[in-house]
Write a protein that holds these residues in place. Structure first.
Motif, PDB file in Angstrom:
ATOM      1  N   VAL A  66      -4.387   6.826   2.908  1.00 50.20           N
ATOM      2  CA  VAL A  66      -3.154   6.617   3.769  1.00 50.20           C
ATOM      3  C   VAL A  66      -2.946   4.891   3.683  1.00 50.20           C
ATOM      4  CG1 VAL A  66      -1.830   6.255   5.734  1.00 50.20           C
ATOM      5  CG2 VAL A  66      -3.122   8.468   5.159  1.00 50.20           C
ATOM      6  N   LEU A  67      -3.948   3.924   3.863  1.00 50.57           N
ATOM      7  CA  LEU A  67      -3.677   2.689   3.722  1.00 50.57           C
ATOM      8  C   LEU A  67      -3.539   2.320   2.367  1.00 50.57           C
ATOM      9  CD1 LEU A  67      -6.343   1.339   6.266  1.00 50.57           C
ATOM     10  CD2 LEU A  67      -4.027   1.301   6.566  1.00 50.57           C
ATOM     11  N   PHE A  68      -4.488   2.901   1.354  1.00 43.87           N
ATOM     12  CA  PHE A  68      -4.169   2.505   0.038  1.00 43.87           C
ATOM     13  C   PHE A  68      -2.717   2.865  -0.400  1.00 43.87           C
ATOM     14  CE2 PHE A  68      -8.794   2.104  -1.128  1.00 43.87           C
ATOM     15  CZ  PHE A  68      -8.760   0.753  -1.659  1.00 43.87           C
ATOM     16  N   TYR A  69      -2.191   3.958   0.207  1.00 40.47           N
ATOM     17  CA  TYR A  69      -0.729   4.368  -0.227  1.00 40.47           C
ATOM     18  C   TYR A  69       0.097   3.443   0.166  1.00 40.47           C
ATOM     19  CZ  TYR A  69       3.558   6.986   0.228  1.00 40.47           C
ATOM     20  OH  TYR A  69       4.828   7.318   0.087  1.00 40.47           O
ATOM     21  N   GLU A  70      -0.077   2.979   1.513  1.00 39.94           N
ATOM     22  CA  GLU A  70       0.676   2.046   1.782  1.00 39.94           C
ATOM     23  C   GLU A  70       0.851   0.520   1.417  1.00 39.94           C
ATOM     24  OE1 GLU A  70       3.104   2.203   4.273  1.00 39.94           O
ATOM     25  OE2 GLU A  70       2.863   4.388   4.293  1.00 39.94           O
ATOM     26  N   PHE A  71      -0.349   0.321   1.047  1.00 40.77           N
ATOM     27  CA  PHE A  71      -0.793  -1.048   0.208  1.00 40.77           C
ATOM     28  C   PHE A  71      -0.344  -0.957  -0.864  1.00 40.77           C
ATOM     29  CE2 PHE A  71      -4.248  -2.153   3.625  1.00 40.77           C
ATOM     30  CZ  PHE A  71      -3.299  -2.284   4.656  1.00 40.77           C
ATOM     31  N   GLU A  72      -0.427  -0.304  -1.810  1.00 45.39           N
ATOM     32  CA  GLU A  72      -0.530  -0.152  -3.249  1.00 45.39           C
ATOM     33  C   GLU A  72       0.720   0.775  -3.859  1.00 45.39           C
ATOM     34  OE1 GLU A  72      -2.200  -2.511  -4.805  1.00 45.39           O
ATOM     35  OE2 GLU A  72      -3.304  -2.748  -3.237  1.00 45.39           O
ATOM     36  N   ARG A  73       1.774   1.164  -2.863  1.00 44.69           N
ATOM     37  CA  ARG A  73       2.679   2.074  -3.313  1.00 44.69           C
ATOM     38  C   ARG A  73       3.725   1.420  -4.424  1.00 44.69           C
ATOM     39  NH1 ARG A  73       6.158   4.707   1.014  1.00 44.69           N
ATOM     40  NH2 ARG A  73       5.547   2.795   2.101  1.00 44.69           N
ATOM     41  N   GLY A  74       3.991   0.114  -4.262  1.00 47.20           N
ATOM     42  CA  GLY A  74       4.949  -0.491  -5.083  1.00 47.20           C
ATOM     43  C   GLY A  74       4.332  -1.523  -6.104  1.00 47.20           C
ATOM     44  N   ASN A  75       2.992  -1.146  -6.080  1.00 47.91           N
ATOM     45  CA  ASN A  75       2.192  -2.376  -7.171  1.00 47.91           C
ATOM     46  C   ASN A  75       2.420  -1.763  -8.440  1.00 47.91           C
ATOM     47  OD1 ASN A  75       0.525  -3.849  -8.349  1.00 47.91           O
ATOM     48  ND2 ASN A  75      -1.102  -3.605  -6.966  1.00 47.91           N
ATOM     49  N   GLU A  76       3.094  -2.547  -9.316  1.00 49.18           N
ATOM     50  CA  GLU A  76       3.261  -1.989 -10.681  1.00 49.18           C
ATOM     51  C   GLU A  76       1.909  -2.073 -11.429  1.00 49.18           C
ATOM     52  OE1 GLU A  76       6.332  -4.612 -11.856  1.00 49.18           O
ATOM     53  OE2 GLU A  76       7.797  -3.566 -10.586  1.00 49.18           O
ATOM     54  N   ARG A  77       0.992  -3.061 -11.101  1.00 47.76           N
ATOM     55  CA  ARG A  77      -0.036  -3.265 -11.689  1.00 47.76           C
ATOM     56  C   ARG A  77      -1.245  -1.955 -11.599  1.00 47.76           C
ATOM     57  NH1 ARG A  77      -0.890  -8.913  -9.472  1.00 47.76           N
ATOM     58  NH2 ARG A  77      -0.438  -7.528  -7.633  1.00 47.76           N
ATOM     59  N   PHE A  95     -13.704   5.526  -4.802  1.00 51.21           N
ATOM     60  CA  PHE A  95     -13.894   4.211  -4.299  1.00 51.21           C
ATOM     61  C   PHE A  95     -15.131   4.417  -3.311  1.00 51.21           C
ATOM     62  CE2 PHE A  95      -9.231   3.002  -5.002  1.00 51.21           C
ATOM     63  CZ  PHE A  95      -9.739   2.668  -6.373  1.00 51.21           C
ATOM     64  N   LEU A  96     -15.152   5.761  -2.648  1.00 54.30           N
ATOM     65  CA  LEU A  96     -16.235   5.908  -1.503  1.00 54.30           C
ATOM     66  C   LEU A  96     -17.495   6.099  -2.208  1.00 54.30           C
ATOM     67  CD1 LEU A  96     -14.584   8.301   1.128  1.00 54.30           C
ATOM     68  CD2 LEU A  96     -15.704   6.275   1.561  1.00 54.30           C
ATOM     69  N   ALA A  97     -17.677   6.097  -3.471  1.00 51.52           N
ATOM     70  CA  ALA A  97     -18.816   6.083  -4.067  1.00 51.52           C
ATOM     71  C   ALA A  97     -19.230   4.840  -4.487  1.00 51.52           C
ATOM     72  CB  ALA A  97     -18.828   7.082  -5.430  1.00 51.52           C
ATOM     73  N   ALA A  98     -18.687   3.840  -3.798  1.00 53.89           N
ATOM     74  CA  ALA A  98     -18.798   2.401  -4.080  1.00 53.89           C
ATOM     75  C   ALA A  98     -18.629   1.997  -5.634  1.00 53.89           C
ATOM     76  CB  ALA A  98     -20.299   1.988  -3.471  1.00 53.89           C
ATOM     77  N   GLU A  99     -17.589   2.741  -6.217  1.00 51.66           N
ATOM     78  CA  GLU A  99     -17.312   2.210  -7.298  1.00 51.66           C
ATOM     79  C   GLU A  99     -16.029   1.292  -7.379  1.00 51.66           C
ATOM     80  OE1 GLU A  99     -18.795   2.715 -10.456  1.00 51.66           O
ATOM     81  OE2 GLU A  99     -20.227   3.998  -9.411  1.00 51.66           O
ATOM     82  N   TRP A 100     -15.931   0.273  -7.728  1.00 51.00           N
ATOM     83  CA  TRP A 100     -14.907  -0.661  -7.737  1.00 51.00           C
ATOM     84  C   TRP A 100     -14.177  -0.590  -9.057  1.00 51.00           C
ATOM     85  CZ3 TRP A 100     -13.592  -4.437  -4.163  1.00 51.00           C
ATOM     86  CH2 TRP A 100     -12.392  -5.416  -4.249  1.00 51.00           C
ATOM     87  N   ALA A 101     -12.847  -0.245  -9.041  1.00 51.59           N
ATOM     88  CA  ALA A 101     -12.138   0.329 -10.085  1.00 51.59           C
ATOM     89  C   ALA A 101     -11.357  -1.182 -10.643  1.00 51.59           C
ATOM     90  CB  ALA A 101     -11.079   0.917  -9.750  1.00 51.59           C
ATOM     91  N   GLU A 102     -11.219  -1.196 -12.008  1.00 53.88           N
ATOM     92  CA  GLU A 102     -10.676  -2.218 -12.768  1.00 53.88           C
ATOM     93  C   GLU A 102      -9.137  -1.972 -12.522  1.00 53.88           C
ATOM     94  OE1 GLU A 102     -11.819  -3.455 -16.481  1.00 53.88           O
ATOM     95  OE2 GLU A 102     -13.881  -2.599 -16.161  1.00 53.88           O
ATOM     96  N   ILE A 103      -8.804  -2.233 -11.437  1.00 52.19           N
ATOM     97  CA  ILE A 103      -7.289  -2.195 -10.694  1.00 52.19           C
ATOM     98  C   ILE A 103      -6.949  -3.481 -10.303  1.00 52.19           C
ATOM     99  CG2 ILE A 103      -5.613  -1.114  -9.470  1.00 52.19           C
ATOM    100  CD1 ILE A 103      -7.250   1.487  -9.693  1.00 52.19           C
ATOM    101  N   ASP A 104      -5.838  -3.908 -10.639  1.00 52.52           N
ATOM    102  CA  ASP A 104      -5.617  -5.453 -10.028  1.00 52.52           C
ATOM    103  C   ASP A 104      -4.719  -4.954  -8.584  1.00 52.52           C
ATOM    104  OD1 ASP A 104      -5.109  -7.981  -9.584  1.00 52.52           O
ATOM    105  OD2 ASP A 104      -3.546  -8.213 -11.218  1.00 52.52           O
ATOM    106  N   PHE A 105      -5.512  -5.237  -7.505  1.00 54.81           N
ATOM    107  CA  PHE A 105      -4.877  -4.740  -6.150  1.00 54.81           C
ATOM    108  C   PHE A 105      -4.045  -5.964  -5.580  1.00 54.81           C
ATOM    109  CE2 PHE A 105      -8.615  -2.047  -5.857  1.00 54.81           C
ATOM    110  CZ  PHE A 105      -8.236  -0.628  -6.003  1.00 54.81           C
ATOM    111  N   THR A 106      -3.261  -5.457  -4.643  1.00 54.36           N
ATOM    112  CA  THR A 106      -2.512  -6.537  -3.980  1.00 54.36           C
ATOM    113  C   THR A 106      -3.703  -6.953  -2.913  1.00 54.36           C
ATOM    114  OG1 THR A 106      -2.081  -4.749  -2.341  1.00 54.36           O
ATOM    115  CG2 THR A 106      -0.308  -5.314  -3.985  1.00 54.36           C
ATOM    116  N   PRO A 107      -3.491  -8.066  -2.359  1.00 54.06           N
ATOM    117  CA  PRO A 107      -4.575  -8.762  -1.257  1.00 54.06           C
ATOM    118  C   PRO A 107      -4.894  -7.954  -0.245  1.00 54.06           C
ATOM    119  CG  PRO A 107      -3.009 -10.542  -1.822  1.00 54.06           C
ATOM    120  CD  PRO A 107      -2.394  -9.351  -2.506  1.00 54.06           C
TER     121      PRO A 107
END
Length: 145
Positions: A66-77, A95-107
């Protein structure tokens, strides 16, 4: 039985089961029965802790999605990866498998990702520690008394 079926003219595909039974006989499962009994006893001893950590994992998974949905919903990247909560659930499970994706997240997404990777280590450590402790106890006292 196998020879009798061959004489009758049974198709070879039906005879493969007898070959598999021969292989199983060679493996001698009766010697591993004690080990399987030990492992089932260990799982029974840790049942409460495993259920509790499973519930905790589900709660962290849902909250993080839910937090990722709220934070990254409008992120075009992120190419629409978090446009719905079911999509966010999929990526959060990775992500819960401690895998960091190569995604440009917002802060805020980056902070959440760091917290989630740290929590994933703890989520895995709790049931593992419980299982190993029960295994050690069962090796010390095989009767369980």
């Amino acid at each position: 039985v196998e020879q009798g079926l061959l004489l009758v003219g049974a198709p070879p595909a039906r005879l493969d089961i007898f070959l598999m039974l021969r292989v199983l006989r060679v493996l001698r499962f009766e010697s591993s029965l004690r080990a399987l009994t030990l492992l089932s006893g260990i799982a029974a001893r840790c049942k409460g802790m495993l259920v509790a950590s499973g519930i905790l994992t589900m709660l962290i998974w849902l909250l993080s999605a839910v937090l990722f949905y709220e934070f990254e919903r409008g992120n075009e990247r992120v190419n629409g990866a978090f446009e719905s909560i079911p999509e966010a659930l999929y990526y959060t499970a990775v992500f819960l498998a401690a895998e960091w994706a190569e995604i440009d997240f917002t802060p805020p997404g980056k902070v959440l990702m760091m917290v989630l990777c740290s929590a994933a280590i703890g989520i895995a450590a709790i049931p593992m520690g419980s299982l190993f402790e029960a295994f050690e106890d069962s090796l010390r006292d095989p009767d369980g008394s």
